[in-house]
Design a protein around this motif. Structure first.
Motif, short mmCIF file in Angstrom:
data_model
loop_
_atom_site.label_atom_id
_atom_site.label_comp_id
_atom_site.label_asym_id
_atom_site.label_seq_id
_atom_site.Cartn_x
_atom_site.Cartn_y
_atom_site.Cartn_z
N GLU A 100 7.30 -1.17 0.87
CA GLU A 100 5.85 -1.07 0.69
C GLU A 100 5.24 -0.13 1.72
OE1 GLU A 100 6.81 -5.52 -0.15
OE2 GLU A 100 7.52 -3.92 1.17
N LEU A 134 -1.77 4.10 -8.02
CA LEU A 134 -1.88 4.00 -6.57
C LEU A 134 -1.99 2.56 -6.07
CD1 LEU A 134 -4.23 7.03 -5.78
CD2 LEU A 134 -1.78 6.82 -5.31
N SER A 189 6.38 3.66 1.14
CA SER A 189 5.72 4.29 -0.02
C SER A 189 4.45 5.03 0.37
CB SER A 189 5.40 3.24 -1.08
OG SER A 189 6.58 2.74 -1.66
N SER A 190 3.79 4.59 1.43
CA SER A 190 2.57 5.28 1.86
C SER A 190 2.89 6.59 2.56
CB SER A 190 1.75 4.37 2.79
OG SER A 190 2.46 4.12 4.00
N PRO A 250 7.05 3.64 -6.86
CA PRO A 250 6.19 4.47 -6.00
C PRO A 250 6.95 5.47 -5.14
CG PRO A 250 5.51 2.16 -5.91
CD PRO A 250 6.84 2.20 -6.59
N LEU A 251 8.26 5.29 -5.00
CA LEU A 251 9.06 6.20 -4.18
C LEU A 251 9.60 7.39 -4.96
CD1 LEU A 251 11.12 3.50 -2.26
CD2 LEU A 251 9.40 5.01 -1.24
N GLU A 281 6.07 8.33 2.05
CA GLU A 281 6.99 9.14 1.24
C GLU A 281 6.74 8.91 -0.25
OE1 GLU A 281 9.07 11.32 2.38
OE2 GLU A 281 9.17 10.86 4.50
N ARG A 282 5.49 8.84 -0.64
CA ARG A 282 5.17 8.47 -2.01
C ARG A 282 5.66 9.53 -3.01
NH1 ARG A 282 2.25 4.47 -4.01
NH2 ARG A 282 1.69 4.61 -6.21
N GLU A 283 6.45 9.06 -3.95
CA GLU A 283 6.95 9.86 -5.07
C GLU A 283 7.60 11.16 -4.58
OE1 GLU A 283 3.58 9.88 -7.82
OE2 GLU A 283 4.41 8.07 -8.75
#
Length: 230
Positions: free
Chosen positions: A124, A214, A127-128, A154-155, A130-132
């Motif tokens: 969690e 998001l 993901s903030s 999300p990753l 290294e998002r996508e």
């Protein structure tokens, strides 16, 4: 529809060029028994036949290039197997337990894996940052498929893939989510079956078809407490 993976002998033969380094990895894993719980068995034969071979069954689904992440990696399964067999990929090993991360850093250094990075964090939180950005996110024996979707999607960048290693109970987990996978930007899951030592095993694959909203992932613990598909 369940697809059948190629004969295990074919996969075994593909490991031959990497056998020495894989055996060194097994020896390191076995040596941590009783110090840090990295995996269940410590017997080297069991580690090879039931764990290395299991992870190797995911090799045909890895991207041709790019970077991948193993979420909840524990002892580095499947991530370290993949980094050994695919030195052209950048492999990230993610775990939230600091003592496991320290053990993994030691193993990665001992094996000389220049393409491998250990990340000590929750998915969690990562993901903030290294998002996508990953071409593939995978998990082995972590949690149910629905919850895993919220952790992994999300990753992964659009056009990438998600992968999960599961046993026969996967059927119940897929039925729970039904056709709601598109909420996370995912295709319907594709199921691949294989057998190791008479055990039925499955690799579940999703394509990342659109960006993940998001609002996912939610804060720690919410994925299990309040399933997104209900």
């Amino acid at each position: 529809m369940v697809k059948i993976l190629p004969d295990l002998e074919e996969i075994r033969r593909s490991l031959a060029p990497f056998r020495e380094r894989l055996e060194a990895y097994v020896e390191l894993l076995s040596g941590f028994s009783g110090k840090v719980r990295l995996t269940g068995p410590s017997d080297e034969n069991t580690l090879w036949n039931e764990h290395i071979m299991d992870c190797a069954c995911g090799l045909p689904f890895l991207p041709p290039a790019g970077r991948i992440i193993d979420v909840g990696t524990g002892g580095g399964l499947p991530g370290i197997v993949w980094s050994i067999c695919r030195p052209d990929l950048e492999v990230h090993l993610l775990d939230s337990v600091s003592k496991k991360c320290r053990a993994l850093e030691y193993i990665v250094t001992e094996l000389g894996l220049q393409n491998t990075i250990v990340l000590c964090s929750r998915s969690e939180e990562l993901s903030s940052e290294e998002r996508e950005t990953y071409d593939l996110a995978a998990a082995r024996a972590v949690t149910s498929l629905g919850v895993l979707g919220e952790y992994l999607s999300p990753l992964v960048s659009k056009g990438g893939r998600l992968m999960a290693f599961k046993g026969p109970h996967y059927r119940v987990e897929i039925r729970e989510v039904s056709s709601e996978w598109k909420e996370l930007g995912l295709s319907s899951p594709e199921v691949h079956q294989y057998r190791i030592n008479e055990h039925e095993n499955y690799i579940i694959i999703w394509d990342k078809e659109s960006p993940c909203p998001l609002k996912y992932p939610r804060r720690a613990g919410m994925a299990e407490k309040r399933p997104w598909w209900r």
